[in-house]
Design a protein around this motif. Structure first.
Motif, PDB file in Angstrom:
ATOM      1  N   MET A 288      -4.398   4.176   0.116  1.00  0.00           N
ATOM      2  CA  MET A 288      -4.374   2.795   0.614  1.00  0.00           C
ATOM      3  C   MET A 288      -3.467   2.672   1.841  1.00  0.00           C
TER       4      MET A 288
ATOM      5  N   GLY B 232       0.796  -1.215   0.000  1.00  0.00           N
ATOM      6  CA  GLY B 232       0.000   0.000   0.000  1.00  0.00           C
ATOM      7  C   GLY B 232       0.832   1.269   0.000  1.00  0.00           C
TER       8      GLY B 232
ATOM      9  N   PRO C  95       2.877   2.643  -2.295  1.00  0.00           N
ATOM     10  CA  PRO C  95       2.813   3.498  -3.488  1.00  0.00           C
ATOM     11  C   PRO C  95       1.514   4.310  -3.592  1.00  0.00           C
ATOM     12  N   SER C  96       0.477   3.879  -2.920  1.00  0.00           N
ATOM     13  CA  SER C  96      -0.805   4.590  -2.984  1.00  0.00           C
ATOM     14  C   SER C  96      -1.071   5.224  -1.625  1.00  0.00           C
TER      15      SER C  96
END
Length: 188
Positions: free
Chosen positions: A182, A176, A178-179
Motif C-alpha cells: 500500500m 499505508g 505498515p503495509s
C-alpha cells in the motif's frame, strides 16, 4: 625509530623553533594536533623530544600551546557538512582554546621565566601543563558561555536555504506505512 623519524622530519629544519620562532612552533603544534587527530599523540611526540634532549622545556611551550589550540580543529572540521546547530559547539570550543592559547603565546616569555630550570620529568610537566591549560579554559570560558554561544551563532547563522522538496516524504499516506504494498502504491 618513530621518534627519530619525527625528529628529523618535523624538527630538523627548525632547530629550537620554540625558542627562536614561537609562532612557527605554535603553528606546527596546531597542525600536528589536527593532522594526528589527537592532542595526546602530538603531546607525546613533543614530550619524547623533550625526554631525549632534542627539545628544551622553554622551546616546547609554544608547541604545547599550538597543540592545545589545534585540539579543537578536528571536531570543528568534522562538523563542517552538518547543520549550523551542530557546528556551533565545536566552533565555540575551538575559539575558546585558540583565544587562550594565543594570549598565553603572547606572554610566553614571562611564562618561560617562571618555568623551573631542571624539570624532574618532562612527561609530568607536559601533562601538568595540559591540565592547567584546560582548567584555565574552563574557568575563563564557562561563566560567559552565553556570550560565546551568541558569537558562535553569529559566525554560523541558521540556514536560510529553502527545504528541498524531495528530501522528505510529503506524499506518503501515514496509514499505508505498515503495509509495504500500500505504501508503494501511494508513493506514485
Amino acid at each position: 625509530a618513530t621518534t627519530l623519524f619525527a625528529e628529523y622530519i618535523l624538527f630538523l629544519p627548525f632547530p629550537a623553533a620554540g625558542g627562536q620562532a614561537p609562532i612557527l612552533a605554535f603553528l606546527i603544534g596546531g597542525l600536528m594536533a589536527w593532522g594526528f587527530y589527537s592532542t595526546l599523540a602530538a603531546k607525546l611526540l613533543v614530550t619524547s623530544l623533550m625526554v631525549n634532549g632534542s627539545l628544551a622545556l622553554p622551546a616546547a611551550l609554544p608547541f604545547l600551546l599550538g597543540i592545545n589550540c589545534g585540539g579543537g580543529l578536528p571536531a570543528f572540521t568534522a562538523t563542517l557538512g552538518l547543520a549550523p546547530e551542530a557546528r556551533r559547539l565545536p566552533l565555540g570550543d575551538f575559539l575558546s582554546r585558540a583565544l587562550l592559547a594565543v594570549i598565553l603565546l603572547g606572554f610566553s616569555q614571562p611564562l618561560i621565566a617562571l618555568l623551573p630550570d631542571a624539570p624532574a620529568n618532562p612527561l609530568r610537566w607536559a601533562l601538568g601543563f595540559h591540565v592547567a591549560f584546560n582548567l584555565t579554559a574552563a574557568i575563563l570560558f564557562l561563566p560567559p558561555v552565553t556570550v560565546m554561544a551568541k558569537l558562535a551563532k553569529r559566525l554560523v547563522p541558521d540556514s536560510t536555504a529553502p527545504e528541498a522538496p524531495f528530501q522528505n516524504p510529503h506524499y506518503l499516506d501515514p496509514t499505508g506505512i505498515p503495509s509495504p504494498a500500500m505504501a508503494l502504491a501511494n508513493a506514485n
